[in-house]
Design an enzyme around this catalytic site. Structure first.
Site, short mmCIF file in Angstrom:
data_model
loop_
_atom_site.label_atom_id
_atom_site.label_comp_id
_atom_site.label_asym_id
_atom_site.label_seq_id
_atom_site.Cartn_x
_atom_site.Cartn_y
_atom_site.Cartn_z
N CYS A 61 -47.21 -15.20 -1.40
CA CYS A 61 -46.64 -15.79 -0.18
C CYS A 61 -45.49 -14.95 0.37
O CYS A 61 -45.29 -14.86 1.59
CB CYS A 61 -46.16 -17.21 -0.45
SG CYS A 61 -47.49 -18.35 -0.90
N ASP A 150 -53.13 -27.23 24.34
CA ASP A 150 -53.43 -28.65 24.50
C ASP A 150 -53.12 -29.44 23.23
O ASP A 150 -53.40 -30.63 23.15
CB ASP A 150 -54.89 -28.86 24.89
CG ASP A 150 -55.87 -28.28 23.85
OD1 ASP A 150 -55.42 -27.70 22.84
OD2 ASP A 150 -57.09 -28.43 24.05
#
Length: 233
Positions: A61, A150
């Protein structure tokens, strides 16, 4: 009794429905490395990419978030906001970010959500259901979520802990999503920005003539069916 309550909560978290394409970005206010943010306010009217991580100071990570910082200008050019999540607190994130900056020779300029309670991870349906635990709580899977302006989910990917994510591929996918959102095309295998697209089957040849005045190529196939039509946009 308390132990039973915690166990039931863990079972509940893990059984939550996973996010599906078309689902809306959850309305949450989160603690991050840059203070409290509302997910909807942070996204504004742009695209949003969220990457989840099980914990701070994890080697794969660390390299991923460094690469994200390095590619920040590319995402910005495409109108994409970056957001990360890790299941440690904000003070832990501060130290981890120093490591990320050092190892990648970059500067992390996006917020990292602090989700030690797993509330955000549960809302996105990204808790492991195989019994994997961290600090007595379910571990998060390493996921990527991309939301359109959206606020609808356009893409989700989940990676195993052993495999680092490819953010150049995320840029390629975003290029495809943004192009196909406004044109009657789809992008074929290994497509890259500027290459030929395929005209979707719902568009007739007559309609294609209006939509693509530059013309297109219909591939001659053994079946005789004219469904593979290539166009450059």
């Amino acid at each position: 009794r308390r132990r039973c309550t915690v166990s039931l909560a863990i079972v509940y978290f893990c059984k939550l429905r996973k996010m599906l394409l078309g689902d809306e970005l959850p309305k949450l206010t989160c603690t991050t490395s840059m203070g409290a943010i509302s997910l909807h306010d942070y996204q504004e009217d742009k695209w949003l990419m969220l990457c989840s991580h099980p914990a701070d100071y994890t080697p794969v990570c660390t390299t991923e978030l460094g690469r994200l910082a390095e590619l920040g200008p590319e995402f910005q050019k495409r109108g994409v906001k970056i957001l990360a999540l890790s299941c440690d607190d904000a003070s832990s994130h501060e130290g981890w970010i120093l490591d990320i900056n050092k190892t990648s020779a970059c500067e992390v300029k996006y917020p990292i959500i602090a989700d030690s309670s797993r509330e955000v991870a549960a809302a996105f349906g990204m808790l492991q259901n195989d019994g994997t635990m961290l600090q007595g709580m379910p571990a998060t899977v390493r996921s990527v979520f991309i939301f359109g302006p959206d606020r609808k989910l356009k893409l989700s990917l989940t990676y195993p802990a052993s495999t680092g994510r490819n953010f150049d591929e995320m840029l390629r996918v975003i290029d495809s999503l943004q192009l196909t959102a406004t044109s009657s095309v789809a992008t074929p295998v290994d497509w890259k920005k500027g290459e030929e697209c395929v005209i979707i089957p719902a568009v007739s040849n007559d309609a294609a003539t209006e939509k693509f005045p530059q013309g297109w190529t219909t591939v001659d196939l053994p079946s005789g069916k004219e469904y593979l039509r290539l166009v450059k946009i």
